[in-house]
Design a protein around this motif. Structure first.
Motif, PDB file in Angstrom:
ATOM      1  N   THR A   6       0.605  -1.008   0.050  1.00  0.00           N
ATOM      2  CA  THR A   6      -0.082   0.013   0.012  1.00  0.00           C
ATOM      3  C   THR A   6       0.884   1.170  -0.204  1.00  0.00           C
ATOM      4  O   THR A   6       0.468   2.177  -0.622  1.00  0.00           O
ATOM      5  CB  THR A   6      -1.081   0.034   1.066  1.00  0.00           C
ATOM      6  OG1 THR A   6      -1.836  -1.252   1.211  1.00  0.00           O
ATOM      7  CG2 THR A   6      -1.952   1.159   1.324  1.00  0.00           C
ATOM      8  N   VAL A  27       1.000   4.109  -2.878  1.00  0.00           N
ATOM      9  CA  VAL A  27       0.871   5.640  -2.517  1.00  0.00           C
ATOM     10  C   VAL A  27       2.013   6.413  -3.278  1.00  0.00           C
ATOM     11  O   VAL A  27       1.341   7.396  -3.823  1.00  0.00           O
ATOM     12  CB  VAL A  27       0.958   5.832  -1.042  1.00  0.00           C
ATOM     13  CG1 VAL A  27       1.346   7.355  -0.801  1.00  0.00           C
ATOM     14  CG2 VAL A  27      -0.147   5.314  -0.262  1.00  0.00           C
ATOM     15  N   GLN A  52       1.283   5.599  -7.350  1.00  0.00           N
ATOM     16  CA  GLN A  52      -0.107   6.306  -7.637  1.00  0.00           C
ATOM     17  C   GLN A  52      -0.784   5.331  -8.672  1.00  0.00           C
ATOM     18  O   GLN A  52      -1.029   5.942  -9.679  1.00  0.00           O
ATOM     19  CB  GLN A  52      -0.057   7.730  -8.055  1.00  0.00           C
ATOM     20  CG  GLN A  52       0.150   8.585  -6.783  1.00  0.00           C
ATOM     21  CD  GLN A  52      -1.155   8.492  -6.079  1.00  0.00           C
ATOM     22  OE1 GLN A  52      -2.532   8.575  -6.301  1.00  0.00           O
ATOM     23  NE2 GLN A  52      -0.809   8.400  -4.780  1.00  0.00           N
ATOM     24  N   THR A  95     -15.553  -0.026  -1.650  1.00  0.00           N
ATOM     25  CA  THR A  95     -14.600   0.726  -2.360  1.00  0.00           C
ATOM     26  C   THR A  95     -14.668   0.914  -3.792  1.00  0.00           C
ATOM     27  O   THR A  95     -14.191   1.826  -4.383  1.00  0.00           O
ATOM     28  CB  THR A  95     -13.186   0.429  -1.985  1.00  0.00           C
ATOM     29  OG1 THR A  95     -13.378   0.541  -0.397  1.00  0.00           O
ATOM     30  CG2 THR A  95     -12.061   1.454  -2.427  1.00  0.00           C
ATOM     31  N   SER A 114     -10.103   7.766  -8.748  1.00  0.00           N
ATOM     32  CA  SER A 114      -8.857   8.189  -7.899  1.00  0.00           C
ATOM     33  C   SER A 114      -8.736   6.606  -7.341  1.00  0.00           C
ATOM     34  O   SER A 114      -9.732   6.113  -6.965  1.00  0.00           O
ATOM     35  CB  SER A 114      -9.142   9.313  -7.025  1.00  0.00           C
ATOM     36  OG  SER A 114      -8.217   9.099  -5.858  1.00  0.00           O
ATOM     37  N   TRP A 145      -7.265   6.661  -4.165  1.00  0.00           N
ATOM     38  CA  TRP A 145      -7.277   6.883  -3.017  1.00  0.00           C
ATOM     39  C   TRP A 145      -8.177   6.248  -1.947  1.00  0.00           C
ATOM     40  O   TRP A 145      -7.776   5.728  -1.012  1.00  0.00           O
ATOM     41  CB  TRP A 145      -7.276   8.472  -2.498  1.00  0.00           C
ATOM     42  CG  TRP A 145      -5.840   9.134  -2.807  1.00  0.00           C
ATOM     43  CD1 TRP A 145      -5.408   9.801  -3.800  1.00  0.00           C
ATOM     44  CD2 TRP A 145      -4.701   9.062  -2.248  1.00  0.00           C
ATOM     45  NE1 TRP A 145      -4.154  10.354  -3.768  1.00  0.00           N
ATOM     46  CE2 TRP A 145      -3.575   9.757  -2.585  1.00  0.00           C
ATOM     47  CE3 TRP A 145      -4.381   8.147  -0.821  1.00  0.00           C
ATOM     48  CZ2 TRP A 145      -2.500   9.886  -2.077  1.00  0.00           C
ATOM     49  CZ3 TRP A 145      -3.250   8.392  -0.172  1.00  0.00           C
ATOM     50  CH2 TRP A 145      -2.169   9.100  -0.692  1.00  0.00           C
ATOM     51  N   ASP A 171      -9.067   3.344  -2.533  1.00  0.00           N
ATOM     52  CA  ASP A 171      -8.661   1.813  -2.551  1.00  0.00           C
ATOM     53  C   ASP A 171      -7.186   1.631  -1.493  1.00  0.00           C
ATOM     54  O   ASP A 171      -7.359   0.802  -0.689  1.00  0.00           O
ATOM     55  CB  ASP A 171      -8.161   1.507  -3.860  1.00  0.00           C
ATOM     56  CG  ASP A 171      -7.595   0.050  -3.819  1.00  0.00           C
ATOM     57  OD1 ASP A 171      -8.443  -0.741  -3.072  1.00  0.00           O
ATOM     58  OD2 ASP A 171      -6.556  -0.256  -4.233  1.00  0.00           O
ATOM     59  N   LEU A 172      -6.780   2.941  -1.400  1.00  0.00           N
ATOM     60  CA  LEU A 172      -5.611   2.767  -0.340  1.00  0.00           C
ATOM     61  C   LEU A 172      -5.804   2.918   0.977  1.00  0.00           C
ATOM     62  O   LEU A 172      -5.266   2.299   1.833  1.00  0.00           O
ATOM     63  CB  LEU A 172      -4.587   4.009  -0.994  1.00  0.00           C
ATOM     64  CG  LEU A 172      -3.839   3.826  -2.120  1.00  0.00           C
ATOM     65  CD1 LEU A 172      -3.127   5.306  -2.798  1.00  0.00           C
ATOM     66  CD2 LEU A 172      -2.997   2.750  -2.448  1.00  0.00           C
ATOM     67  N   ILE A 173      -7.046   3.709   1.105  1.00  0.00           N
ATOM     68  CA  ILE A 173      -7.472   3.924   2.549  1.00  0.00           C
ATOM     69  C   ILE A 173      -7.780   2.601   3.161  1.00  0.00           C
ATOM     70  O   ILE A 173      -7.579   2.158   3.979  1.00  0.00           O
ATOM     71  CB  ILE A 173      -8.343   4.935   2.478  1.00  0.00           C
ATOM     72  CG1 ILE A 173      -7.873   6.408   2.153  1.00  0.00           C
ATOM     73  CG2 ILE A 173      -9.201   5.038   3.865  1.00  0.00           C
ATOM     74  CD1 ILE A 173      -8.686   7.509   2.170  1.00  0.00           C
TER      75      ILE A 173
END
Length: 123
Positions: free
Chosen positions: A17, A21, A24, A80, A89, A91, A93-95
């Motif tokens: 992860t 980040v 990207q 998600t 985006s 983001w 998914d990353l969260i």
């Protein structure tokens, strides 16, 4: 060993992860949703018979936690996928991935703690 394995898995999810980040990379929301739904159905079917072992020994609890974590992770991926597609985006998914890593690491600690308790009880 199960707790250690899950801890390594959690650290792997965390490392991947963090890498995502900085690079990207954008996930494919359609594939996320599709694979998430299929995996969620499989994991829910697997988790239901295991619920009676929720309060069993450390091994049974570990199996329960692994299965529960998979189902939670799959549900999170399904939920998600829509924000990823809508926002364009990665983001969301990353969260969720950070949350899943935390869930794995917490469960790892619980499994190791339960195993230590069982070992002390047998002495």
């Amino acid at each position: 060993m199960q707790g250690i394995f899950l801890g390594i898995l959690g650290l792997g999810v965390l490392a991947t992860t963090l890498w995502r980040v900085f690079t990207q990379t954008m996930p494919d929301a359609t594939l996320m949703g599709l694979f998430g739904i299929v995996a969620l159905v499989v994991n829910v079917v697997a988790v239901l018979p295991l619920m009676r072992f929720l309060n069993g020994d450390a091994n049974m609890r570990a199996v329960w936690l692994f299965s529960r974590n998979d189902a939670i992770g799959n549900a999170a991926v399904v939920v998600t996928a829509e924000p990823v597609a809508w926002l364009g985006s990665g983001w969301p998914d990353l969260i969720v991935a950070f949350g899943i890593a935390g869930l794995f690491l917490h469960s790892s600690w619980l499994i190791i703690r339960d195993a230590q308790t069982d070992l002390r009880a047998t002495r």
